[in-house]
Scaffold this active site. Structure first.
Site, PDB file in Angstrom:
ATOM      1  N   LYS A  14       0.688  -1.312   0.005  1.00 61.89           N
ATOM      2  CA  LYS A  14       0.055  -0.124  -0.109  1.00 61.89           C
ATOM      3  C   LYS A  14       0.654   1.282   0.147  1.00 61.89           C
ATOM      4  CE  LYS A  14      -2.346  -1.110   3.968  1.00 61.89           C
ATOM      5  NZ  LYS A  14      -1.613  -2.417   4.270  1.00 61.89           N
ATOM      6  N   ARG A  89      -9.730   0.752   8.976  1.00 60.17           N
ATOM      7  CA  ARG A  89      -9.049  -0.749   9.403  1.00 60.17           C
ATOM      8  C   ARG A  89     -10.041  -1.477  10.251  1.00 60.17           C
ATOM      9  NH1 ARG A  89      -3.040   0.195   8.817  1.00 60.17           N
ATOM     10  NH2 ARG A  89      -2.158  -1.867   9.311  1.00 60.17           N
ATOM     11  N   ARG A 128      11.674  -6.033   4.689  1.00 56.88           N
ATOM     12  CA  ARG A 128      11.375  -4.411   4.998  1.00 56.88           C
ATOM     13  C   ARG A 128      12.140  -4.344   6.511  1.00 56.88           C
ATOM     14  NH1 ARG A 128       5.543  -1.892   4.837  1.00 56.88           N
ATOM     15  NH2 ARG A 128       5.105  -2.956   6.866  1.00 56.88           N
ATOM     16  N   ARG A 134      11.403  -0.070  11.061  1.00 59.64           N
ATOM     17  CA  ARG A 134      10.224  -0.157  11.906  1.00 59.64           C
ATOM     18  C   ARG A 134      10.309  -1.297  12.590  1.00 59.64           C
ATOM     19  NH1 ARG A 134       5.189   0.166   7.847  1.00 59.64           N
ATOM     20  NH2 ARG A 134       4.452  -1.123   9.531  1.00 59.64           N
ATOM     21  N   ARG A 146      -0.251  -8.800  13.734  1.00 58.74           N
ATOM     22  CA  ARG A 146      -0.806  -7.948  12.700  1.00 58.74           C
ATOM     23  C   ARG A 146      -1.574  -8.622  11.731  1.00 58.74           C
ATOM     24  NH1 ARG A 146       4.828  -5.331  11.036  1.00 58.74           N
ATOM     25  NH2 ARG A 146       3.453  -4.471   9.250  1.00 58.74           N
TER      26      ARG A 146
HETATM   27  P1  ADP Z   1       1.223  -2.112   7.887  1.00 55.69           P
HETATM   28  O1  ADP Z   1      -0.102  -1.959   6.996  1.00 55.69           O
HETATM   29  O2  ADP Z   1       2.258  -2.710   6.843  1.00 55.69           O
HETATM   30  O3  ADP Z   1       0.943  -3.031   9.118  1.00 55.69           O
HETATM   31  P2  ADP Z   1       0.787   0.551   8.596  1.00 55.69           P
HETATM   32  O4  ADP Z   1       2.038   1.548   8.581  1.00 55.69           O
HETATM   33  O5  ADP Z   1      -0.416   1.090   7.906  1.00 55.69           O
HETATM   34  O6  ADP Z   1       1.460  -0.857   8.170  1.00 55.69           O
HETATM   35  O7  ADP Z   1       0.279   0.474  10.250  1.00 55.69           O
HETATM   36  C1  ADP Z   1       1.299   0.193  11.235  1.00 55.69           C
HETATM   37  C2  ADP Z   1       0.513   0.012  12.566  1.00 55.69           C
HETATM   38  O8  ADP Z   1      -0.062   1.291  12.795  1.00 55.69           O
HETATM   39  C3  ADP Z   1      -0.467  -1.082  12.618  1.00 55.69           C
HETATM   40  O9  ADP Z   1       0.117  -2.287  12.856  1.00 55.69           O
HETATM   41  C4  ADP Z   1      -1.286  -0.377  13.831  1.00 55.69           C
HETATM   42  O10 ADP Z   1      -0.926  -0.716  15.045  1.00 55.69           O
HETATM   43  C5  ADP Z   1      -1.319   1.164  13.597  1.00 55.69           C
HETATM   44  N1  ADP Z   1      -2.269   1.513  12.806  1.00 55.69           N
HETATM   45  C6  ADP Z   1      -2.098   2.049  11.531  1.00 55.69           C
HETATM   46  N2  ADP Z   1      -3.335   2.494  10.885  1.00 55.69           N
HETATM   47  C7  ADP Z   1      -4.251   2.153  11.920  1.00 55.69           C
HETATM   48  C8  ADP Z   1      -5.689   2.268  12.040  1.00 55.69           C
HETATM   49  N3  ADP Z   1      -6.309   2.712  10.943  1.00 55.69           N
HETATM   50  N4  ADP Z   1      -6.256   1.850  13.132  1.00 55.69           N
HETATM   51  C9  ADP Z   1      -5.759   1.254  14.042  1.00 55.69           C
HETATM   52  N5  ADP Z   1      -4.457   1.077  13.897  1.00 55.69           N
HETATM   53  C10 ADP Z   1      -3.589   1.706  12.869  1.00 55.69           C
END
Ligand code: ADP
Length: 191
Positions: A14, A89, A128, A134, A146
């Site tokens: 994404k 999400r 990654r 990260r 996750r």
């Molecule tokens: P990825 O999709 O690769 O896990 P993101 O950068 O989108 O990476 O998200 C990293 C973390 O940030 C998630 O595992 C969660 O803990 C938090 N997070 C991100 N977006 C949301 C959301 N919309 N609702 C709740 N937690 C979120």
């Protein structure tokens, strides 16, 4: 206004595809993951609380991310459109987003859902983690948490938009450019 959700599990590409899409179609990129990591970097109280959850692979509470998105929408009143990445999400976040966009009379046009095999996802995340810094990409246990959050809470978001016929599944394996071509074609056909 053209509002788009890029959807898919952790590691589905994404972030990479978002960068290319916003440049080509002149949209504002709203990534809740990036917004949260920026709060962590600034060591704000919100960031410090969020980090504890993120480092375990858990989701941050809906109110927190909805609040961040609401402020970001307000801060970009002249945007041609938004690309939502990593948000919504949960089904509750999807409802909240629809309500916020209703105020702007600018609904979601489409949800493009990247389809990637589980084996490929884990491989990409571990890779990654070697370079991204990260803390949630470094071990398989956090990655598994996750993926579990994705399956139990996030997949329902696709069901939510499916009832409005807004979901398009896009093959998320192949080269970055191949995938971008597929996504771009879907966007162009709706502009
Ligand atoms: P990825 O999709 O690769 O896990 P993101 O950068 O989108 O990476 O998200 C990293 C973390 O940030 C998630 O595992 C969660 O803990 C938090 N997070 C991100 N977006 C949301 C959301 N919309 N609702 C709740 N937690 C979120």
């Amino acid at each position: 206004m053209f509002n788009l959700i890029l959807f898919g599990p952790p590691g589905s590409g994404k972030g990479t595809q978002s960068e290319k899409i916003i440049e080509k179609f002149n949209l504002v990129h709203l990534s809740t993951g990036d917004l949260l990591r920026s709060q962590i970097a600034q060591q704000t109280p919100l960031g410090l609380e969020a980090k504890k959850l993120m480092d375990k692979g858990h989701l941050v509470p809906d109110e927190v991310v909805v609040g961040m998105i609401s402020s970001a929408l307000d801060a970009n009143t002249s945007a041609k459109g938004f690309l939502f990445d990593g948000f919504p999400r949960t089904a509750a976040q999807a409802l909240a987003l629809d309500n916020l966009l209703e105020l702007k009379q600018a609904p979601i046009s489409v949800m493009l859902a990247l389809d990637v095999s589980e084996e490929e996802l884990v491989k990409r995340l571990i890779k990654r983690g070697e370079t991204s810094g990260r803390t949630d990409d470094v071990n398989e246990e956090i990655i598994a948490a996750r993926v579990l959050e994705y399956k139990t809470k996030t997949e329902a978001v696709a069901d939510y938009y499916r009832q409005y016929n807004k979901v398009v599944i896009v093959a998320g394996e192949g080269s970055v450019n191949e995938i971008f071509e597929r996504l771009g074609a879907e966007i162009e056909s709706r502009l």
